[in-house]
Motif scaffolding. Structure first.
Motif, PDB file in Angstrom:
ATOM      1  N   GLN A   1      -6.920  40.952 -12.625  1.00  0.00           N
ATOM      2  CA  GLN A   1      -5.665  40.485 -12.017  1.00  0.00           C
ATOM      3  C   GLN A   1      -5.710  38.956 -11.941  1.00  0.00           C
TER       4      GLN A   1
ATOM      5  N   LEU B   1      -4.506  36.556  -9.297  1.00  0.00           N
ATOM      6  CA  LEU B   1      -5.062  36.627  -7.941  1.00  0.00           C
ATOM      7  C   LEU B   1      -6.418  35.927  -7.813  1.00  0.00           C
TER       8      LEU B   1
ATOM      9  N   PRO C   1      -3.340  39.618  -1.011  1.00  0.00           N
ATOM     10  CA  PRO C   1      -2.278  40.614  -1.179  1.00  0.00           C
ATOM     11  C   PRO C   1      -2.128  40.978  -2.656  1.00  0.00           C
ATOM     12  N   GLY C   2      -2.067  42.268  -2.923  1.00  0.00           N
ATOM     13  CA  GLY C   2      -1.973  42.723  -4.302  1.00  0.00           C
ATOM     14  C   GLY C   2      -3.276  43.321  -4.786  1.00  0.00           C
ATOM     15  N   LEU C   3      -4.316  43.148  -3.988  1.00  0.00           N
ATOM     16  CA  LEU C   3      -5.631  43.677  -4.354  1.00  0.00           C
ATOM     17  C   LEU C   3      -6.191  44.409  -3.132  1.00  0.00           C
TER      18      LEU C   3
END
Lengths: 197, 197
Positions: B100, B103, B134-136
């Motif tokens: 990702q 990130l 956020p997002g992981l």
């Protein structure tokens, strides 16, 4: 403020071209102090010569070349050329500083120029004595380099630089602070301009 | 351009606070690359840790304190505090970069902040996983840090940094040049502003 340098240090040479003008902008005087990194300091630090250190040596080669291009310098000596024995220069410098202090900087500039720009080896006492500035007889300087006093003065100066914490060339000491490396000149200038922080 | 750093390097942390803004001024994007100096690079260079090197260690302590004063930073960690094991951070960073990529920087900034500003030890996988942006998911990041892939990615990244000639933190690679140390940022900025020389 004090400017500590080794004659065989390329970045010490680069700094010598700028330090007095930089200091003058802020009303400061600069005392020059030659020292011997290879002979003394690296031994204390337990390090080998920087140019022989993997990765670091290659970086210094690139940084040297970049600096030379940036400033448009024309030098007959490269960082991988055989290095002179700097003791004749150091002895001449510190003897002159002790006996005719106003001639020490002109002598140091002449040594730097002859070594880096002309590319001459200055290991021998004769080659350094030939650079005696007006006001100083070459014969007197030659006798001084060979004499016992200049060796004592040089050793004491190297010891004093190390006791101030100097470990590399160039290092500028000012207001109780040390600034190592020609790359630190931007921070040094900021320090001088605002009187510290 | 690339920004190479070690999470445990104070000057790497300082550089992380400035590098993206500096690059953006000249329309450049920065890829971040964490590496491991203590574990890998110093061994190749045959050097001991810098803080334990006589003279150099004392200089770095003074330079650190001066930088902190100059920038008005408030840190709960000093350069002589016990050092974390940086491998959990490095594994987390490179696994995130691979899976990702958008990130990776937020994670790196969170690690730097938690380690230097908050002063927390981040040696354990759990402490790093808790910083997942956020997002992981923290659980996914924890599994990744413990997994085999993240170790492989980190080792490859360290090797790649060294093959580019990186030997210290921070180092910025741009246009085939390397700029080592936060003190070289003035020269780096000049390079970026005039497109090299």
């Amino acid at each position: 403020m004090q400017f500590h340098f080794d004659f065989i240090s390329p970045f010490g040479y680069f700094a010598s071209l700028r330090i007095d003008a930089l200091a003058a902008q802020y009303g400061r005087e600069v005392e020059w102090r030659s020292m011997l990194l290879g002979v003394s300091v690296l031994k204390v630090m337990g390090m080998k010569p920087l140019m022989e250190t993997p990765l670091k040596g290659d970086y210094l080669r690139r940084e040297f070349a970049r600096y030379v291009r940036r400033r448009g310098l024309v030098l007959r000596r490269g960082v991988d050329d055989p290095v002179m024995d700097p003791r004749s220069s150091g002895r001449a410098f510190h003897w002159t500083l002790a006996h005719q202090p106003q001639l020490a900087k002109p002598l140091a500039r002449a040594i730097f120029h002859r070594y880096w720009v002309v590319g001459e080896d200055l290991s021998s006492p004769e080659s350094v004595a030939a650079l005696a500035p007006p006001g100083l007889e070459s014969d007197a300087l030659l006798a001084a380099i060979r004499g016992e006093e200049s060796g004592r003065l040089l050793r004491a100066a190297v010891e004093q630089s190390m006791q101030q914490g100097v470990f590399g060339s160039p290092t500028v000491a000012v207001d109780g602070e040390l600034f190592f490396g020609v790359e630190s000149f931007a921070t040094l200038e900021e320090w001088l301009s605002c009187g510290g922080w």
